[in-house]
Design a protein around this motif. Structure first.
Motif, PDB file in Angstrom:
ATOM      1  N   LYS A  98       6.163 -10.989  -5.930  1.00 18.98           N
ATOM      2  CA  LYS A  98       6.505  -9.601  -5.656  1.00 18.98           C
ATOM      3  C   LYS A  98       8.009  -9.433  -5.897  1.00 18.98           C
ATOM      4  O   LYS A  98       8.809 -10.285  -5.521  1.00 18.98           O
ATOM      5  CB  LYS A  98       6.158  -9.245  -4.217  1.00 18.98           C
ATOM      6  CG  LYS A  98       6.390  -7.800  -3.904  1.00 18.98           C
ATOM      7  CD  LYS A  98       5.974  -7.465  -2.497  1.00 18.98           C
ATOM      8  CE  LYS A  98       6.281  -5.987  -2.267  1.00 18.98           C
ATOM      9  NZ  LYS A  98       6.238  -5.640  -0.878  1.00 18.98           N
ATOM     10  N   ALA A  99       8.363  -8.331  -6.528  1.00 18.87           N
ATOM     11  CA  ALA A  99       9.766  -8.097  -6.883  1.00 18.87           C
ATOM     12  C   ALA A  99      10.622  -7.946  -5.627  1.00 18.87           C
ATOM     13  O   ALA A  99      10.269  -7.222  -4.703  1.00 18.87           O
ATOM     14  CB  ALA A  99       9.886  -6.861  -7.754  1.00 18.87           C
ATOM     15  N   ILE A 142      23.642  -5.405  -7.897  1.00 19.15           N
ATOM     16  CA  ILE A 142      24.652  -6.135  -8.663  1.00 19.15           C
ATOM     17  C   ILE A 142      25.679  -5.131  -9.164  1.00 19.15           C
ATOM     18  O   ILE A 142      25.322  -4.056  -9.656  1.00 19.15           O
ATOM     19  CB  ILE A 142      24.004  -6.836  -9.887  1.00 19.15           C
ATOM     20  CG1 ILE A 142      22.882  -7.772  -9.462  1.00 19.15           C
ATOM     21  CG2 ILE A 142      25.040  -7.545 -10.733  1.00 19.15           C
ATOM     22  CD1 ILE A 142      23.323  -8.970  -8.680  1.00 19.15           C
ATOM     23  N   PHE A 143      26.950  -5.481  -9.074  1.00 15.99           N
ATOM     24  CA  PHE A 143      28.012  -4.632  -9.624  1.00 15.99           C
ATOM     25  C   PHE A 143      28.771  -5.394 -10.695  1.00 15.99           C
ATOM     26  O   PHE A 143      29.073  -6.564 -10.533  1.00 15.99           O
ATOM     27  CB  PHE A 143      28.989  -4.184  -8.519  1.00 15.99           C
ATOM     28  CG  PHE A 143      28.370  -3.242  -7.538  1.00 15.99           C
ATOM     29  CD1 PHE A 143      28.198  -1.910  -7.862  1.00 15.99           C
ATOM     30  CD2 PHE A 143      27.953  -3.694  -6.293  1.00 15.99           C
ATOM     31  CE1 PHE A 143      27.611  -1.033  -6.956  1.00 15.99           C
ATOM     32  CE2 PHE A 143      27.368  -2.836  -5.391  1.00 15.99           C
ATOM     33  CZ  PHE A 143      27.197  -1.495  -5.719  1.00 15.99           C
ATOM     34  N   PHE A 169      23.558  -1.924 -10.608  1.00 18.66           N
ATOM     35  CA  PHE A 169      22.117  -1.722 -10.695  1.00 18.66           C
ATOM     36  C   PHE A 169      21.428  -2.699  -9.759  1.00 18.66           C
ATOM     37  O   PHE A 169      22.045  -3.638  -9.266  1.00 18.66           O
ATOM     38  CB  PHE A 169      21.606  -1.918 -12.129  1.00 18.66           C
ATOM     39  CG  PHE A 169      22.014  -3.230 -12.745  1.00 18.66           C
ATOM     40  CD1 PHE A 169      21.271  -4.389 -12.536  1.00 18.66           C
ATOM     41  CD2 PHE A 169      23.152  -3.316 -13.535  1.00 18.66           C
ATOM     42  CE1 PHE A 169      21.655  -5.599 -13.107  1.00 18.66           C
ATOM     43  CE2 PHE A 169      23.548  -4.517 -14.105  1.00 18.66           C
ATOM     44  CZ  PHE A 169      22.795  -5.661 -13.891  1.00 18.66           C
ATOM     45  N   GLU A 170      20.152  -2.473  -9.525  1.00 16.99           N
ATOM     46  CA  GLU A 170      19.353  -3.405  -8.738  1.00 16.99           C
ATOM     47  C   GLU A 170      18.592  -4.310  -9.692  1.00 16.99           C
ATOM     48  O   GLU A 170      17.931  -3.845 -10.610  1.00 16.99           O
ATOM     49  CB  GLU A 170      18.382  -2.663  -7.824  1.00 16.99           C
ATOM     50  CG  GLU A 170      19.076  -1.959  -6.690  1.00 16.99           C
ATOM     51  CD  GLU A 170      18.121  -1.296  -5.722  1.00 16.99           C
ATOM     52  OE1 GLU A 170      16.889  -1.504  -5.824  1.00 16.99           O
ATOM     53  OE2 GLU A 170      18.608  -0.562  -4.857  1.00 16.99           O
ATOM     54  N   ILE A 218      12.289  -3.602 -15.435  1.00 18.13           N
ATOM     55  CA  ILE A 218      13.323  -2.944 -16.241  1.00 18.13           C
ATOM     56  C   ILE A 218      13.419  -1.467 -15.882  1.00 18.13           C
ATOM     57  O   ILE A 218      14.514  -0.908 -15.800  1.00 18.13           O
ATOM     58  CB  ILE A 218      13.029  -3.140 -17.743  1.00 18.13           C
ATOM     59  CG1 ILE A 218      13.157  -4.612 -18.099  1.00 18.13           C
ATOM     60  CG2 ILE A 218      13.933  -2.289 -18.600  1.00 18.13           C
ATOM     61  CD1 ILE A 218      12.531  -4.970 -19.418  1.00 18.13           C
ATOM     62  N   ARG A 219      12.275  -0.842 -15.656  1.00 18.79           N
ATOM     63  CA  ARG A 219      12.297   0.565 -15.258  1.00 18.79           C
ATOM     64  C   ARG A 219      13.045   0.716 -13.934  1.00 18.79           C
ATOM     65  O   ARG A 219      13.858   1.631 -13.764  1.00 18.79           O
ATOM     66  CB  ARG A 219      10.879   1.117 -15.145  1.00 18.79           C
ATOM     67  CG  ARG A 219      10.886   2.601 -14.762  1.00 18.79           C
ATOM     68  CD  ARG A 219       9.510   3.215 -14.724  1.00 18.79           C
ATOM     69  NE  ARG A 219       9.081   3.465 -16.076  1.00 18.79           N
ATOM     70  CZ  ARG A 219       7.921   3.041 -16.566  1.00 18.79           C
ATOM     71  NH1 ARG A 219       7.103   2.343 -15.828  1.00 18.79           N
ATOM     72  NH2 ARG A 219       7.579   3.334 -17.787  1.00 18.79           N
ATOM     73  N   HIS A 220      12.796  -0.202 -12.988  1.00 16.09           N
ATOM     74  CA  HIS A 220      13.499  -0.150 -11.706  1.00 16.09           C
ATOM     75  C   HIS A 220      15.006  -0.332 -11.915  1.00 16.09           C
ATOM     76  O   HIS A 220      15.804   0.391 -11.334  1.00 16.09           O
ATOM     77  CB  HIS A 220      12.961  -1.232 -10.757  1.00 16.09           C
ATOM     78  CG  HIS A 220      13.614  -1.211  -9.419  1.00 16.09           C
ATOM     79  ND1 HIS A 220      13.166  -0.411  -8.394  1.00 16.09           N
ATOM     80  CD2 HIS A 220      14.700  -1.864  -8.935  1.00 16.09           C
ATOM     81  CE1 HIS A 220      13.934  -0.578  -7.344  1.00 16.09           C
ATOM     82  NE2 HIS A 220      14.884  -1.462  -7.648  1.00 16.09           N
ATOM     83  N   LEU A 221      15.373  -1.290 -12.740  1.00 20.14           N
ATOM     84  CA  LEU A 221      16.787  -1.520 -13.033  1.00 20.14           C
ATOM     85  C   LEU A 221      17.418  -0.252 -13.614  1.00 20.14           C
ATOM     86  O   LEU A 221      18.471   0.194 -13.171  1.00 20.14           O
ATOM     87  CB  LEU A 221      16.929  -2.679 -14.020  1.00 20.14           C
ATOM     88  CG  LEU A 221      18.344  -3.118 -14.368  1.00 20.14           C
ATOM     89  CD1 LEU A 221      18.351  -4.609 -14.648  1.00 20.14           C
ATOM     90  CD2 LEU A 221      18.906  -2.371 -15.549  1.00 20.14           C
TER      91      LEU A 221
END
Length: 187
Positions: free
Chosen positions: A37-38, A43-44, A51-52, A175-178
């Motif tokens: 599970k993700a 992250i900066f 982004f996450e 990738i969509r979440h990111l």
């Protein structure tokens, strides 16, 4: 007639009678792969964006503000390319769309999904590429005035959509979440 003839005849009859079973086709089966599970962490970068990222992947930032996220368990890599917007937004948009549509030769379909997040001042497009293309998911996100990011996933294998499908779906969601969590940090 000899006894051998009768044994041969009897053996032959038994063989023919016993081999009368119907041949049944094997039922269809699908490869069952389970991925964790993700679990996301923010992250900066030093280039004023964040982004996450799924903790399954490892991120490496480059000197030019771009990044590489490696997914060793999935044998794939997400490449993020960062560009500053300097009155060249039309050129950046054209290049991002051209990169996606270079896959049209091998792709069965390319599905576009617009992305708008006015609160984060982020606008873009997510592309799902179906078929034996080199990249199954791509996107771009921009604030239209300073920042422009493109992302593409590539697997470390010859493109075979049936074989990489489970990993492609998992990473597509990742990738969509990111993409949907990209934010700009202004100085």
């Amino acid at each position: 007639m000899s006894i051998r003839f009768y044994i041969f005849l009897l053996s032959s009859c038994i063989l023919f009678i016993s081999c009368d079973s119907d041949v049944l086709p094997k039922p269809e089966a699908f490869l069952s792969l389970e991925y964790p599970k993700a679990d996301y962490a923010t992250i900066f970068s030093e280039c004023n964006y964040g982004f996450e990222k799924n903790n399954v992947g490892t991120v490496y930032f480059k000197n030019n503000c771009s990044a590489v996220i490696e997914y060793p368990a999935l044998d794939g890599t997400l490449f993020l390319t960062y560009r500053k917007v300097n009155n060249n937004i039309n050129s950046l948009l054209r290049d991002a769309q051209k990169l996606t549509y270079e896959h049209v030769i091998k792709a069965d379909d390319i599905i576009e999904e617009k992305y708008v997040n006015e609160q984060q001042n982020a606008y873009g497009m997510f592309y799902e590429v179906k078929g034996n293309a080199a990249s199954q998911s791509q996107f771009y996100v921009t604030d239209s005035v300073q920042h422009f990011i493109t992302g593409s996933i590539y697997f470390n294998a010859k493109p075979n959509y049936d074989s990489i499908y489970p990993a492609a779906v998992y990473l597509k969601n990742d990738i969509r979440h990111l993409m949907e969590t990209i934010s700009w940090n202004e100085n």
